[in-house]
Design an enzyme around this catalytic site. Structure first.
Site, PDB file in Angstrom:
ATOM      1  N   ASP A   1       8.541  12.316  -3.998  1.00 32.41           N
ATOM      2  CA  ASP A   1       9.489  11.193  -3.885  1.00 32.41           C
ATOM      3  C   ASP A   1       9.171  10.419  -2.355  1.00 32.41           C
ATOM      4  OD1 ASP A   1      11.719   9.153  -3.933  1.00 32.41           O
ATOM      5  OD2 ASP A   1      13.311  10.663  -3.804  1.00 32.41           O
TER       6      ASP A   1
ATOM      7  N   ASP B   1       9.426   5.389  -7.521  1.00 30.55           N
ATOM      8  CA  ASP B   1       8.900   6.118  -6.395  1.00 30.55           C
ATOM      9  C   ASP B   1       9.222   7.472  -6.444  1.00 30.55           C
ATOM     10  OD1 ASP B   1      11.624   6.301  -6.530  1.00 30.55           O
ATOM     11  OD2 ASP B   1      12.232   5.445  -4.608  1.00 30.55           O
ATOM     12  N   GLU B   2       9.172   8.016  -7.705  1.00 32.07           N
ATOM     13  CA  GLU B   2       9.184   9.582  -7.732  1.00 32.07           C
ATOM     14  C   GLU B   2       8.496   9.992  -9.174  1.00 32.07           C
ATOM     15  OE1 GLU B   2      12.947  11.402  -8.302  1.00 32.07           O
ATOM     16  OE2 GLU B   2      13.726   9.756  -9.331  1.00 32.07           O
TER      17      GLU B   2
END
Length: 393
Positions: free
Chosen positions: A14, A108-109
């Site tokens: 993340d 974002d992960e």
């Protein structure tokens, strides 16, 4: 009660305060300052914020007026979704080079299934070196968790932040989870959290010891999933990520046509429908493709990459522009199609740097009506008169 048969090695990665971190790459003077990303006016919405701003109580999806009141010295930046999308794709490309199986869970992960890596390299060492490569090549801070399933790995990542690593082997799953707040369990929303807290259930240990039947009566079928997660059980696989994942709609006309006004209305209807599907499934798209088939069956497509979004008013101008660029032959058209692809999970607010809470509320209200009464229950007037013979999803 972690599943004794779960011997997988799952990594969750993340990017820390992703939007802020990208902004800091271009402006080092922002380092150490409280930074808020979002709409510049008081009617805007917070899309992201730095850890320094969070200490004042600022969080994502908060009205900007409230965020400014809580943290008056914050640096407020409108945000650049195109830039964030570019860095997101850079990270994905690095992971794709090394990971045997990976899933892009949001902008974002990522989840990575590296089961069996210990036989060749060592899961901890491999994960560490991949994380260091991402930091080195992008300049972005990123945290990771390594454990036996997606739930425990994601929680471990949260505990490793900021910019850290944490491994939770199978024998340590329950000792790790037990003292944590129930808010750490993925899938527990604000309403469920407050309901459990009102019953005196504050930590994962208490929830994990409750009879599963009681949790199901309290929370419904989703209660079983939450109870399993509280016990370190999550059989969900890492879904292999593919840029080809998409949603689409094609229409074959009853008669070949050059009625551009009607086609533009049809494109509007398609964009409305597909964008609603994106929001309903909590997905964002970053590529728009338009397809045209002429009366002689010649078929042409054109696509454009865009910042991640799920909103009609962003997707529609791109769709119409692509059609106008495609339709240069002035021949009768047999079929038109629209496809939104390169999908990731995510909430629509991150695209709304300049839009007011009222705009977001309008979309949410329309979607509630559609969810209850069907997609055609609410639509723009221009989309209501289209006649088609065949539609393929």
């Amino acid at each position: 009660m972690a599943n004794p048969g779960d011997n997988r090695s799952i990594v969750h990665m993340d990017l820390d305060t992703f939007f802020v971190s990208v902004e800091r790459l271009g402006n080092s003077r922002l380092n150490g300052l409280p930074v808020i990303i979002g709409g510049m006016s008081d009617r805007g919405v917070v899309a992201g914020c730095s850890y320094e701003a969070r200490t004042f109580g600022v969080h994502s999806a908060m009205p900007m007026r409230m965020a400014r009141a809580l943290c008056p010295d914050a640096v407020v930046i409108r945000g650049d979704m195109e830039q964030y999308t570019r860095y997101s794709n850079m990270v994905t490309a690095i992971i794709a080079e090394d990971a045997p199986v990976y899933e892009k869970a949001s902008i974002d992960e990522h989840y990575l299934d590296i089961t069996g890596m210990d036989r060749f390299f060592g899961s901890v060492k491999w994960s560490h070196e991949l994380r260091q490569r991402i930091i080195r090549e992008t300049g972005l801070p990123i945290s990771l968790g390594l454990s036996v399933n997606k739930t425990v790995s994601k929680i471990a990542t949260g505990q490793a932040k900021p910019n850290g690593e944490l491994e939770i082997p199978r024998e340590r799953v329950m000792p790790f989870l037990s003292p944590l707040s129930i808010s750490k369990i993925p899938g527990i929303g604000e309403k469920t959290f407050h309901l459990l807290r009102s019953m005196g259930i504050a930590n994962i240990d208490t929830l994990s010891r409750m009879p599963v039947e009681m949790v199901e009566r309290l929370l419904g079928k989703n209660g079983i999933i939450i109870w399993k997660k509280a016990n370190g059980i999550d059989p969900a696989p890492v879904e292999p990520y593919s840029e080809r994942k998409s949603i689409s709609s094609e229409t074959t006309f009853e008669q070949d046509t050059i009625n551009i006004g009607m086609i533009n209305d049809l494109l509007l209807r398609k964009v409305e429908k597909l964008a609603w599907e994106l929001r309903r499934k909590q997905k964002l798209a970053s590529c728009v493709t338009v397809k045209v088939r002429y009366a002689n069956f010649d078929t042409h497509t054109l696509q454009q990459r865009i910042p991640y979004t799920a909103f009609d008013h962003i997707l529609l101008p791109v769709t119409r522009s692509l059609f106008n660029r495609l339709y240069q032959r002035r021949m009768l058209i047999r079929l038109v199609g629209v496809r939104f692809s390169h999908l990731v999970s995510g909430v629509q607010q991150i695209s709304m740097f300049d839009d007011s809470p009222e705009t977001i509320s309008l979309y949410q209200a329309m979607d509630r009506i559609r969810n209850r009464f069907g997609q055609r229950a609410v639509t723009r007037a221009a989309a209501m008169g289209t006649v088609v013979v065949e539609e393929n999803e």
